[in-house]
Design a protein around this motif. Sequence first.
Motif, PDB file in Angstrom:
ATOM      1  N   GLY A  61       0.816  -1.217   0.000  1.00  0.00           N
ATOM      2  CA  GLY A  61       0.000   0.000   0.000  1.00  0.00           C
ATOM      3  C   GLY A  61       0.843   1.258   0.000  1.00  0.00           C
ATOM      4  O   GLY A  61       0.549   2.217  -0.728  1.00  0.00           O
ATOM      5  N   ILE A  62       1.899   1.282   0.809  1.00  0.00           N
ATOM      6  CA  ILE A  62       2.784   2.454   0.853  1.00  0.00           C
ATOM      7  C   ILE A  62       3.384   2.712  -0.520  1.00  0.00           C
ATOM      8  O   ILE A  62       3.438   3.851  -0.987  1.00  0.00           O
ATOM      9  CB  ILE A  62       3.897   2.253   1.905  1.00  0.00           C
ATOM     10  CG1 ILE A  62       3.310   2.301   3.318  1.00  0.00           C
ATOM     11  CG2 ILE A  62       4.984   3.323   1.753  1.00  0.00           C
ATOM     12  CD1 ILE A  62       4.305   1.968   4.408  1.00  0.00           C
ATOM     13  N   GLY A  63       3.832   1.637  -1.176  1.00  0.00           N
ATOM     14  CA  GLY A  63       4.413   1.777  -2.520  1.00  0.00           C
ATOM     15  C   GLY A  63       3.411   2.350  -3.508  1.00  0.00           C
ATOM     16  O   GLY A  63       3.734   3.253  -4.288  1.00  0.00           O
ATOM     17  N   ILE A  64       2.171   1.835  -3.464  1.00  0.00           N
ATOM     18  CA  ILE A  64       1.112   2.344  -4.358  1.00  0.00           C
ATOM     19  C   ILE A  64       0.846   3.819  -4.066  1.00  0.00           C
ATOM     20  O   ILE A  64       0.705   4.629  -4.982  1.00  0.00           O
ATOM     21  CB  ILE A  64      -0.182   1.528  -4.185  1.00  0.00           C
ATOM     22  CG1 ILE A  64       0.028   0.090  -4.668  1.00  0.00           C
ATOM     23  CG2 ILE A  64      -1.338   2.184  -4.957  1.00  0.00           C
ATOM     24  CD1 ILE A  64      -1.140  -0.837  -4.356  1.00  0.00           C
ATOM     25  N   GLY A  65       0.774   4.161  -2.772  1.00  0.00           N
ATOM     26  CA  GLY A  65       0.493   5.543  -2.385  1.00  0.00           C
ATOM     27  C   GLY A  65       1.571   6.508  -2.818  1.00  0.00           C
ATOM     28  O   GLY A  65       1.286   7.585  -3.351  1.00  0.00           O
ATOM     29  N   VAL A  66       2.834   6.121  -2.606  1.00  0.00           N
ATOM     30  CA  VAL A  66       3.952   6.994  -2.975  1.00  0.00           C
ATOM     31  C   VAL A  66       4.026   7.177  -4.481  1.00  0.00           C
ATOM     32  O   VAL A  66       4.119   8.302  -4.991  1.00  0.00           O
ATOM     33  CB  VAL A  66       5.290   6.426  -2.437  1.00  0.00           C
ATOM     34  CG1 VAL A  66       6.469   7.183  -3.034  1.00  0.00           C
ATOM     35  CG2 VAL A  66       5.329   6.518  -0.915  1.00  0.00           C
ATOM     36  N   ILE A  67       3.988   6.064  -5.221  1.00  0.00           N
ATOM     37  CA  ILE A  67       4.114   6.134  -6.679  1.00  0.00           C
ATOM     38  C   ILE A  67       2.926   6.861  -7.299  1.00  0.00           C
ATOM     39  O   ILE A  67       3.090   7.747  -8.140  1.00  0.00           O
ATOM     40  CB  ILE A  67       4.245   4.716  -7.276  1.00  0.00           C
ATOM     41  CG1 ILE A  67       5.574   4.086  -6.842  1.00  0.00           C
ATOM     42  CG2 ILE A  67       4.150   4.768  -8.803  1.00  0.00           C
ATOM     43  CD1 ILE A  67       5.719   2.632  -7.216  1.00  0.00           C
ATOM     44  N   GLY A  68       1.722   6.499  -6.864  1.00  0.00           N
ATOM     45  CA  GLY A  68       0.529   7.116  -7.438  1.00  0.00           C
ATOM     46  C   GLY A  68       0.422   8.589  -7.136  1.00  0.00           C
ATOM     47  O   GLY A  68       0.064   9.391  -8.005  1.00  0.00           O
ATOM     48  N   PHE A  69       0.748   8.971  -5.927  1.00  0.00           N
ATOM     49  CA  PHE A  69       0.554  10.363  -5.528  1.00  0.00           C
ATOM     50  C   PHE A  69       1.703  11.265  -5.939  1.00  0.00           C
ATOM     51  O   PHE A  69       1.558  12.494  -5.928  1.00  0.00           O
ATOM     52  CB  PHE A  69       0.343  10.446  -4.015  1.00  0.00           C
ATOM     53  CG  PHE A  69      -0.609  11.539  -3.603  1.00  0.00           C
ATOM     54  CD1 PHE A  69      -1.958  11.436  -3.891  1.00  0.00           C
ATOM     55  CD2 PHE A  69      -0.161  12.676  -2.955  1.00  0.00           C
ATOM     56  CE1 PHE A  69      -2.841  12.435  -3.529  1.00  0.00           C
ATOM     57  CE2 PHE A  69      -1.040  13.683  -2.585  1.00  0.00           C
ATOM     58  CZ  PHE A  69      -2.384  13.555  -2.865  1.00  0.00           C
ATOM     59  N   THR A  70       2.834  10.675  -6.304  1.00  0.00           N
ATOM     60  CA  THR A  70       3.972  11.475  -6.759  1.00  0.00           C
ATOM     61  C   THR A  70       3.576  12.346  -7.943  1.00  0.00           C
ATOM     62  O   THR A  70       4.027  13.485  -8.077  1.00  0.00           O
ATOM     63  CB  THR A  70       5.152  10.558  -7.145  1.00  0.00           C
ATOM     64  OG1 THR A  70       5.645   9.913  -5.969  1.00  0.00           O
ATOM     65  CG2 THR A  70       6.282  11.359  -7.781  1.00  0.00           C
ATOM     66  N   TYR A  71       2.710  11.818  -8.804  1.00  0.00           N
ATOM     67  CA  TYR A  71       2.291  12.565  -9.991  1.00  0.00           C
ATOM     68  C   TYR A  71       1.207  13.602  -9.680  1.00  0.00           C
ATOM     69  O   TYR A  71       1.015  14.552 -10.431  1.00  0.00           O
ATOM     70  CB  TYR A  71       1.764  11.597 -11.064  1.00  0.00           C
ATOM     71  CG  TYR A  71       2.840  10.802 -11.737  1.00  0.00           C
ATOM     72  CD1 TYR A  71       3.532  11.310 -12.836  1.00  0.00           C
ATOM     73  CD2 TYR A  71       3.190   9.528 -11.286  1.00  0.00           C
ATOM     74  CE1 TYR A  71       4.529  10.582 -13.462  1.00  0.00           C
ATOM     75  CE2 TYR A  71       4.182   8.788 -11.906  1.00  0.00           C
ATOM     76  CZ  TYR A  71       4.848   9.326 -12.995  1.00  0.00           C
ATOM     77  OH  TYR A  71       5.837   8.601 -13.609  1.00  0.00           O
ATOM     78  N   LEU A  72       0.481  13.400  -8.591  1.00  0.00           N
ATOM     79  CA  LEU A  72      -0.649  14.280  -8.277  1.00  0.00           C
ATOM     80  C   LEU A  72      -0.322  15.401  -7.297  1.00  0.00           C
ATOM     81  O   LEU A  72      -1.015  16.415  -7.250  1.00  0.00           O
ATOM     82  CB  LEU A  72      -1.799  13.449  -7.683  1.00  0.00           C
ATOM     83  CG  LEU A  72      -2.544  12.510  -8.624  1.00  0.00           C
ATOM     84  CD1 LEU A  72      -3.549  11.683  -7.839  1.00  0.00           C
ATOM     85  CD2 LEU A  72      -3.250  13.296  -9.716  1.00  0.00           C
TER      86      LEU A  72
END
Length: 296
Positions: A61-72
């Motif tokens: 989950g942390i990985g998904i959150g970091v990667i996904g939100f990096t662009y937003l």
Amino acid sequence: MAFFIDIIKGIFMGVANVIPGVSGGTMAVSLGIYDKFISSITGFFKDWKKSCKVLLPIVIGIGIGVIGFTYLIEYLLSQHTFVTCMTFVGLILGGLPMLYNDMRKKMVEKNKKLGIGNLIAFLLMFALVVGLPLLGVGSETSNVLEGTPLNMIILFFVGLIAAATMVIPGVSGSLVLMILGYYYGIINTIKNFLDSLKVLDINSLISGILVLAPFGIGILIGIGIIAKLIEYLFSKHSVMTYSAIFGLVLASPIAIFYNTGLYKHLGEVTFLRLIVGIILCVVGAGVTYYLGQKEV
């Protein structure tokens, strides 16, 4: 079902760690997974199978959150600052009832009452979180960091420092990175690495690995060190530690509003944005409270 709920909680932690002023540790406390997250890290070599079972969904989950939100992150904070901040304030505050109940249980268990020491711990930690943004932001490094030998050594220690603060509730690891002058460099390097991965640009991927690997190693070691300290504090001084965490958590909204620069523009917030912000704050608090109750 519990596995997927922990992934969702991990996503919130990852997103929190990307936003300057928001603490991933605070989010873990609010979501009710802080204790088991810390104990799984410190007990990894004693029972690695049990630790992996706990850490795997959270780390995913942390990985998904970091990667996904990096662009937003840049878009949301520049175009929708108020509603973004209010959402995270709600997510943080929604965990307070559970935190209070946990502290009360420890007080009964240890036969302790709140005293002047607890108040001092609360005020010191509150002042720490409020005062940290006042240190100012260091001069930023280049947009995409280069994997030179010197940079690799520096990034290891930057990761070490940032990780320690990421685990402490109320202290924002991304804010510390910003103060050190490496926040945008790390964010842009991650984005560049992901873009290179899409097109399989080997040279850019190697360059990204040379930057992110020492930073990542520093993070892992830093988390391990601070987790041991926190486990000791919870074991020997649990009520005092809860008092300090309350100070860290309650100060977080102030740090968020200050570090995003929102406090300068509160008078410019439109009525519609105010209503949307309040609604998202309440929804965020409800989500955190609900997920916290789902802790098993």
